[in-house]
Design a protein around this motif. Sequence first.
Motif, PDB file in Angstrom:
ATOM      1  N   MET A  71      33.766  40.248  43.834  1.00  0.00           N
ATOM      2  CA  MET A  71      34.849  39.948  42.906  1.00  0.00           C
ATOM      3  C   MET A  71      34.296  39.045  41.803  1.00  0.00           C
ATOM      4  O   MET A  71      33.745  37.995  42.085  1.00  0.00           O
ATOM      5  N   ASN A  72      34.434  39.494  40.570  1.00  0.00           N
ATOM      6  CA  ASN A  72      33.942  38.713  39.442  1.00  0.00           C
ATOM      7  C   ASN A  72      35.098  38.410  38.489  1.00  0.00           C
ATOM      8  O   ASN A  72      36.225  38.865  38.683  1.00  0.00           O
ATOM      9  N   LEU A  73      34.828  37.629  37.427  1.00  0.00           N
ATOM     10  CA  LEU A  73      35.866  37.202  36.494  1.00  0.00           C
ATOM     11  C   LEU A  73      36.579  38.380  35.822  1.00  0.00           C
ATOM     12  O   LEU A  73      37.823  38.394  35.783  1.00  0.00           O
ATOM     13  N   PRO A  74      35.864  39.387  35.292  1.00  0.00           N
ATOM     14  CA  PRO A  74      36.591  40.513  34.696  1.00  0.00           C
ATOM     15  C   PRO A  74      37.538  41.206  35.684  1.00  0.00           C
ATOM     16  O   PRO A  74      38.660  41.573  35.313  1.00  0.00           O
ATOM     17  N   ASN A  75      37.108  41.368  36.938  1.00  0.00           N
ATOM     18  CA  ASN A  75      37.981  42.006  37.932  1.00  0.00           C
ATOM     19  C   ASN A  75      39.193  41.144  38.273  1.00  0.00           C
ATOM     20  O   ASN A  75      40.293  41.662  38.487  1.00  0.00           O
ATOM     21  N   ILE A  76      39.006  39.833  38.310  1.00  0.00           N
ATOM     22  CA  ILE A  76      40.126  38.913  38.566  1.00  0.00           C
ATOM     23  C   ILE A  76      41.143  39.010  37.426  1.00  0.00           C
ATOM     24  O   ILE A  76      42.357  39.054  37.655  1.00  0.00           O
ATOM     25  N   ILE A  77      40.648  39.088  36.188  1.00  0.00           N
ATOM     26  CA  ILE A  77      41.543  39.230  35.035  1.00  0.00           C
ATOM     27  C   ILE A  77      42.302  40.546  35.117  1.00  0.00           C
ATOM     28  O   ILE A  77      43.508  40.606  34.848  1.00  0.00           O
ATOM     29  N   THR A  78      41.609  41.628  35.507  1.00  0.00           N
ATOM     30  CA  THR A  78      42.271  42.924  35.652  1.00  0.00           C
ATOM     31  C   THR A  78      43.351  42.852  36.734  1.00  0.00           C
ATOM     32  O   THR A  78      44.467  43.345  36.537  1.00  0.00           O
ATOM     33  N   LEU A  79      43.034  42.237  37.866  1.00  0.00           N
ATOM     34  CA  LEU A  79      44.025  42.079  38.940  1.00  0.00           C
ATOM     35  C   LEU A  79      45.221  41.256  38.479  1.00  0.00           C
ATOM     36  O   LEU A  79      46.353  41.510  38.901  1.00  0.00           O
ATOM     37  N   SER A  80      44.986  40.290  37.590  1.00  0.00           N
ATOM     38  CA  SER A  80      46.095  39.467  37.091  1.00  0.00           C
ATOM     39  C   SER A  80      47.122  40.324  36.353  1.00  0.00           C
ATOM     40  O   SER A  80      48.317  40.021  36.369  1.00  0.00           O
ATOM     41  N   ARG A  81      46.667  41.412  35.713  1.00  0.00           N
ATOM     42  CA  ARG A  81      47.601  42.316  35.030  1.00  0.00           C
ATOM     43  C   ARG A  81      48.554  42.959  36.028  1.00  0.00           C
ATOM     44  O   ARG A  81      49.736  43.120  35.754  1.00  0.00           O
ATOM     45  N   ILE A  82      48.034  43.332  37.179  1.00  0.00           N
ATOM     46  CA  ILE A  82      48.877  43.947  38.206  1.00  0.00           C
ATOM     47  C   ILE A  82      49.851  42.916  38.773  1.00  0.00           C
ATOM     48  O   ILE A  82      51.024  43.211  39.003  1.00  0.00           O
ATOM     49  N   VAL A  83      49.384  41.677  38.951  1.00  0.00           N
ATOM     50  CA  VAL A  83      50.244  40.605  39.450  1.00  0.00           C
ATOM     51  C   VAL A  83      51.357  40.291  38.450  1.00  0.00           C
ATOM     52  O   VAL A  83      52.475  39.927  38.831  1.00  0.00           O
TER      53      VAL A  83
END
Length: 192
Positions: A1-13
């Motif tokens: 899990m890296n920063l870009p993936n965390i940002i992408t997951l934040s969109r779903i949240v």
Amino acid sequence: MNLPNIITLSRIVMIPVFVVIFYLPVEWRYVVSAAIFGLAAATDWLDGYLARKLDQSTPFGAFLDPVADKLMVAVALTVLIEEHASILMTIPATIIIGREIVISALREWMAEIGSRASVAVSYIGKIKTTAQMVSIIMLLAVPPGLLLAHLGLVLLYVAAGLTLWSMVLYIKAAWPDLFPKKLGKTLPHKAD
């Protein structure tokens, strides 16, 4: 899990937060839900930029990014269809959601047969996405009937037109694989 993936997951949240705020019985719900959608749209650009800049592109990120985008847009268009309760809103929203389903299925199938590059994101797709995001933000920001909502609806029709155009380009690029001239060519078939 890296920063870009965390940002992408934040969109779903952000999706359930966006929906809850949109349906609150307060006037500021319009502006706040538009701001949340705008933030989600900005993170779409940011996660891609960071993945390239930090050399942190991953298969998971490549999968999750378009899923997050399509979920956010589909949910926003769905609440707008209900809010406006008008065929004028339903037509472009249905075109946009339907196109996303068709192109997602086409990309999956093309990847399965090893021809995904022929249906890569095009320049017209980027223009379509920008028009779509701006129109949705405008439509979310105010109640139906106001000038900004009318302008947002016009821009949504522009986005729907670009959506159809980009779909034609995708299908044209995939046409040789969809309808091969060689009768002996065996193509994979995936049951539902």
